[in-house]
Design an enzyme around this catalytic site. Sequence first.
Site, PDB file in Angstrom:
ATOM      1  N   GLU A 103       5.962   0.096  -0.192  1.00 28.19           N
ATOM      2  CA  GLU A 103       5.338  -0.174  -1.490  1.00 28.19           C
ATOM      3  C   GLU A 103       5.413   1.012  -2.438  1.00 28.19           C
ATOM      4  OE1 GLU A 103       4.172  -1.084   1.400  1.00 28.19           O
ATOM      5  OE2 GLU A 103       4.127  -3.261   1.232  1.00 28.19           O
TER       6      GLU A 103
ATOM      7  N   TYR B  35      -2.145  -0.500  -1.577  1.00 28.21           N
ATOM      8  CA  TYR B  35      -2.624   0.882  -1.465  1.00 28.21           C
ATOM      9  C   TYR B  35      -1.538   1.909  -1.121  1.00 28.21           C
ATOM     10  CZ  TYR B  35      -6.950  -1.547  -2.085  1.00 28.21           C
ATOM     11  OH  TYR B  35      -7.918  -2.345  -2.600  1.00 28.21           O
ATOM     12  N   PRO B  36      -0.558   1.566  -0.323  1.00 31.96           N
ATOM     13  CA  PRO B  36       0.508   2.567  -0.151  1.00 31.96           C
ATOM     14  C   PRO B  36       1.172   2.933  -1.484  1.00 31.96           C
ATOM     15  CG  PRO B  36       0.673   0.894   1.553  1.00 31.96           C
ATOM     16  CD  PRO B  36      -0.380   0.425   0.574  1.00 31.96           C
TER      17      PRO B  36
ATOM     18  N   GLN C 108       3.157  -7.850  -1.851  1.00 28.95           N
ATOM     19  CA  GLN C 108       3.080  -9.085  -1.070  1.00 28.95           C
ATOM     20  C   GLN C 108       1.651  -9.628  -0.939  1.00 28.95           C
ATOM     21  OE1 GLN C 108       4.899  -9.207   3.063  1.00 28.95           O
ATOM     22  NE2 GLN C 108       6.416 -10.140   1.744  1.00 28.95           N
ATOM     23  N   PHE C 109       0.726  -8.732  -0.629  1.00 32.06           N
ATOM     24  CA  PHE C 109      -0.687  -9.102  -0.548  1.00 32.06           C
ATOM     25  C   PHE C 109      -1.495  -7.949  -1.130  1.00 32.06           C
ATOM     26  CE2 PHE C 109       0.702 -12.157   2.627  1.00 32.06           C
ATOM     27  CZ  PHE C 109      -0.189 -13.202   2.494  1.00 32.06           C
ATOM     28  N   ASP C 110      -2.661  -8.314  -1.672  1.00 34.48           N
ATOM     29  CA  ASP C 110      -3.549  -7.326  -2.283  1.00 34.48           C
ATOM     30  C   ASP C 110      -3.756  -6.072  -1.432  1.00 34.48           C
ATOM     31  OD1 ASP C 110      -5.266  -8.731  -0.360  1.00 34.48           O
ATOM     32  OD2 ASP C 110      -5.528 -10.188  -1.956  1.00 34.48           O
ATOM     33  N   GLY C 111      -3.974  -6.269  -0.122  1.00 33.83           N
ATOM     34  CA  GLY C 111      -4.303  -5.127   0.740  1.00 33.83           C
ATOM     35  C   GLY C 111      -3.133  -4.186   0.953  1.00 33.83           C
ATOM     36  N   PHE C 112      -1.948  -4.569   0.493  1.00 38.08           N
ATOM     37  CA  PHE C 112      -0.777  -3.709   0.703  1.00 38.08           C
ATOM     38  C   PHE C 112      -0.388  -2.962  -0.557  1.00 38.08           C
ATOM     39  CE2 PHE C 112       0.115  -7.357   3.724  1.00 38.08           C
ATOM     40  CZ  PHE C 112      -0.744  -6.828   4.657  1.00 38.08           C
TER      41      PHE C 112
ATOM     42  N   HIS D 214      -5.577  -9.230   3.649  1.00 38.65           N
ATOM     43  CA  HIS D 214      -4.882 -10.318   2.961  1.00 38.65           C
ATOM     44  C   HIS D 214      -5.800 -11.048   1.978  1.00 38.65           C
ATOM     45  CE1 HIS D 214      -2.134  -9.719   6.350  1.00 38.65           C
ATOM     46  NE2 HIS D 214      -1.240 -10.441   5.723  1.00 38.65           N
TER      47      HIS D 214
ATOM     48  N   GLU E  85       9.215  -7.121  -1.618  1.00 32.18           N
ATOM     49  CA  GLU E  85       9.583  -7.507  -0.254  1.00 32.18           C
ATOM     50  C   GLU E  85       9.741  -9.019  -0.174  1.00 32.18           C
ATOM     51  OE1 GLU E  85       6.218  -5.822   1.757  1.00 32.18           O
ATOM     52  OE2 GLU E  85       6.817  -3.807   1.153  1.00 32.18           O
TER      53      GLU E  85
HETATM   54  C1  LIG Z   1       2.080  -2.061   3.882  1.00 32.30           C
HETATM   55  C2  LIG Z   1       2.431  -3.469   4.172  1.00 32.30           C
HETATM   56  N1  LIG Z   1       3.282  -4.122   3.365  1.00 32.30           N
HETATM   57  C3  LIG Z   1       3.582  -5.424   3.589  1.00 32.30           C
HETATM   58  C4  LIG Z   1       3.054  -6.070   4.650  1.00 32.30           C
HETATM   59  C5  LIG Z   1       3.386  -7.531   4.895  1.00 32.30           C
HETATM   60  N2  LIG Z   1       4.195  -7.657   6.087  1.00 32.30           N
HETATM   61  C6  LIG Z   1       3.636  -7.946   7.277  1.00 32.30           C
HETATM   62  S1  LIG Z   1       4.719  -7.881   8.504  1.00 32.30           S
HETATM   63  C7  LIG Z   1       5.998  -7.493   7.479  1.00 32.30           C
HETATM   64  C8  LIG Z   1       7.359  -7.259   8.059  1.00 32.30           C
HETATM   65  C9  LIG Z   1       7.328  -6.228   9.135  1.00 32.30           C
HETATM   66  O1  LIG Z   1       8.591  -6.041   9.670  1.00 32.30           O
HETATM   67  P1  LIG Z   1       8.840  -4.991  10.818  1.00 32.30           P
HETATM   68  O2  LIG Z   1       8.210  -3.688  10.481  1.00 32.30           O
HETATM   69  O3  LIG Z   1      10.289  -4.994  11.105  1.00 32.30           O
HETATM   70  O4  LIG Z   1       8.046  -5.564  12.066  1.00 32.30           O
HETATM   71  P2  LIG Z   1       8.149  -6.990  12.756  1.00 32.30           P
HETATM   72  O5  LIG Z   1       7.051  -7.835  12.169  1.00 32.30           O
HETATM   73  O6  LIG Z   1       9.503  -7.541  12.526  1.00 32.30           O
HETATM   74  O7  LIG Z   1       7.868  -6.746  14.199  1.00 32.30           O
HETATM   75  C10 LIG Z   1       5.540  -7.420   6.171  1.00 32.30           C
HETATM   76  C11 LIG Z   1       6.388  -7.149   5.002  1.00 32.30           C
HETATM   77  C12 LIG Z   1       2.156  -5.359   5.478  1.00 32.30           C
HETATM   78  N3  LIG Z   1       1.577  -5.926   6.527  1.00 32.30           N
HETATM   79  N4  LIG Z   1       1.867  -4.080   5.225  1.00 32.30           N
END
Ligand SMILES: Cc1ncc(C[n+]2csc(CCOP(=O)(O)OP(=O)(O)O)c2C)c(N)n1
Lengths: 394, 330
Positions: free
Chosen positions: B65, B93-94, B87-91, B134, B34
């Site tokens: 993920e 898990y998916p 992107q971050f450790d906590g992500f 995070h 991402e």
């Molecule tokens: C499972 C997961 N992967 C990656 C992230 C990191 N991340 C946080 S917000 C984001 C983008 C989200 O976009 P969208 O769903 O369109 O919502 P918006 O923030 O634009 O409202 C990402 C990649 C996360 N929080 N959770």
Amino acid sequence: MTQAGFGPDLAEVFGPAHQAHEAGGAPDLVQLLTPEGERVEHPDFSFGDGLSRDELAEQVRGFFRDMTLTRRIDVEATALQRHGELGIWAQLLGQEAAQIGAGRALRPQDYVFPTYREHGVAYCRGVDPLLLLGLFRGVDQGGWDPRANNFGLYTIVIGAQTLHATGYAMGMQRDGVVGTGDPDRDAAVVAHFGDGASSQGDVNEAFIFAASYNAPVVFFCQNNQWAISEPIERQTRIPLYQRALGFGFPGIRVDGNDVLATYAVTQAALQRARDGQGPTFVEAYTYRMGAHTTTDDPTRYRLSDDVERWKLKDPIARVEVYLKRNGLADQAFFDSVAAEADDLGHRLREGCKAMADPQPMSMFDHVFAEETEELRVQREGFASYLESFEGARA
Amino acid sequence: MSENTKQKVTLAKALNMGLRRAMEDDPKVLLMGEDVGKLGGVFRITDGLQKDFGEDRVIDSPLAESGIVGTAIGMALRGYKPVVEIQFDGFVYPAYDQIVCQVAKMCYRSQGKTPLPMVIRIPFGGGIGAVEHHSESPEAQFAHTPGLKVVACSNPIDGYWMIQQAIAAPDPVIFLEPKRQYHADKAELDDSATPDPLFTSRVVRRGADCTVLAYGPTVKTALKAAEAAAGEGKSLEVIDLRTLSPLDMTPVLESVRRTGRAVVTHEAHVNLGLGAELSARITEECFYSLEAPVLRVGGFDTPYPASRIEEDYLPDLDRVLDAVDRSLDF
Ligand SMILES: Cc1ncc(C[n+]2csc(CCOP(=O)(O)OP(=O)(O)O)c2C)c(N)n1
């Protein structure tokens, strides 16, 4: 990318995923108030039916006030982040109409599962905006009681809450609070998420469950065109709302910068759910005016031209024009909202700075409802370690 | 592409250079994740790579993920060498199911016919003032999974070499990057040097009284503790484990046999963490040399707390020194 022999290009059939809708009301976009502040009608959704002129004016003034205060929460929090009072902030600038329309369509017995940007919905649910800051300041992980206002805690892992929402809605079905015909009893759930989230497995699984069990849940997607640096085209080749069809429930695209339309559409979707007719997907077509969060740098990936174009569709400005042009609000009203916003801003600033750091030992609290002996020993070990500094650190 | 240049770089820059060199050396290497393209990743580790290698090799993926790792598996089966960024450790898990059920078992399941050379990069650990998910340290979850190799770099030089070695390795590697160090310190990188092999630990400070084992973000903490201890006349040996699965016990055992004492430190929860495994192995191998039980200093067995108290959660110099003192007093 037309594949010879495999039918037409998807974009030809559905239109491109990213439809700018420059002049407002494209056929698949529900709009009731244009960017110029003109009221328009829609065959399927209406606003203000059966209301007197005064009642209608009052409701629209209420939306204006809600959006103005929501924007102030956002602006103030962004400033607090810049001053080092918050670690990070997820801005909603430009998404006020989507959130206030959705938030005001709720009844007390409905339940909301938010992502991390639903500050306007939280405000509608009566969550003190100061509480929202705690998470971003780093003093807690969501300081409000999810049961107090039927507003769940913010969810950071993208899409996870859509499944919770669906399960909660299934619980409502079992509790017999769906389709009874009693407006004070029938309830529904709203799951908020972004366009990026629509790519997650969890969200797609939530759609399947909701459809399969006809769960009373409204999937409310704020398509703000971006998932951090990735444009909507990276998540979908068809307009998002059309996805719902493939899962077996209706999808509606609404002008997310038009609070009358988001209110009308969400209300209809919620009523469908409460009546026992199952899920609806609402795509609020909007734009993220600010950065993704205060740590993001959108100049690296998006054109300032786009931002300028969307500024012309500002959700608050169009309501203001409408109210003024139709004599539905006087200057005293606008002044009082401005004063209220200033008060709110002041309260947030002071309140945020006064928010104390948690005690270190509090990190051991609430790991479980019933603490384990193991953890108790660890807690006591750390307490005596801190004491060994003779109060220097504790 | 050894130009024999020397420059002072951060860990972030070193990883970027390492990825670039790996992509230059092997056209099968691709990056996926991402925001890795135009944005260069949220930490800018892939900065400029899409511009230079194109969208087919630096792939901005949908926000999914499980999809990222799952499709990377397919790419790897097709002969590509995907380097996936979580992107971050906590992500992560998916994607956990894809990693532990598919990535980890493909070689075994196919009786060696379809090994899976791929790298899953995870910025890990805390100390950056972030909100939840995070700041996690999920290494034990992967080290506990047979079929995965897990490494953690701690400094720019290792970052540069280890990422290239991980990409070249024939097996899937979980590559942990201490995000707190990305922009912290610079080190002089000589790109013509000969690096240590990937799956080896290294003594990073010599000492005689107690061995401190660390990896990733805690290496710096351990080195600071050793510095402070030296001021009090105590001499600590610090080992940067670098590889968590497999563990390279040779330098560890050699060291503990000399010092008679070991303290393990990591940010992850203590319970069933890497420290537990290290403690067991040291006890099995060095029982008669030990002057004290192996002690562990780690994150508590609580979820990672709100950032305003994360410094109390994270093992710091004082907690490492406290454990060293307890070991020495035994
Ligand atoms: C499972 C997961 N992967 C990656 C992230 C990191 N991340 C946080 S917000 C984001 C983008 C989200 O976009 P969208 O769903 O369109 O919502 P918006 O923030 O634009 O409202 C990402 C990649 C996360 N929080 N959770």
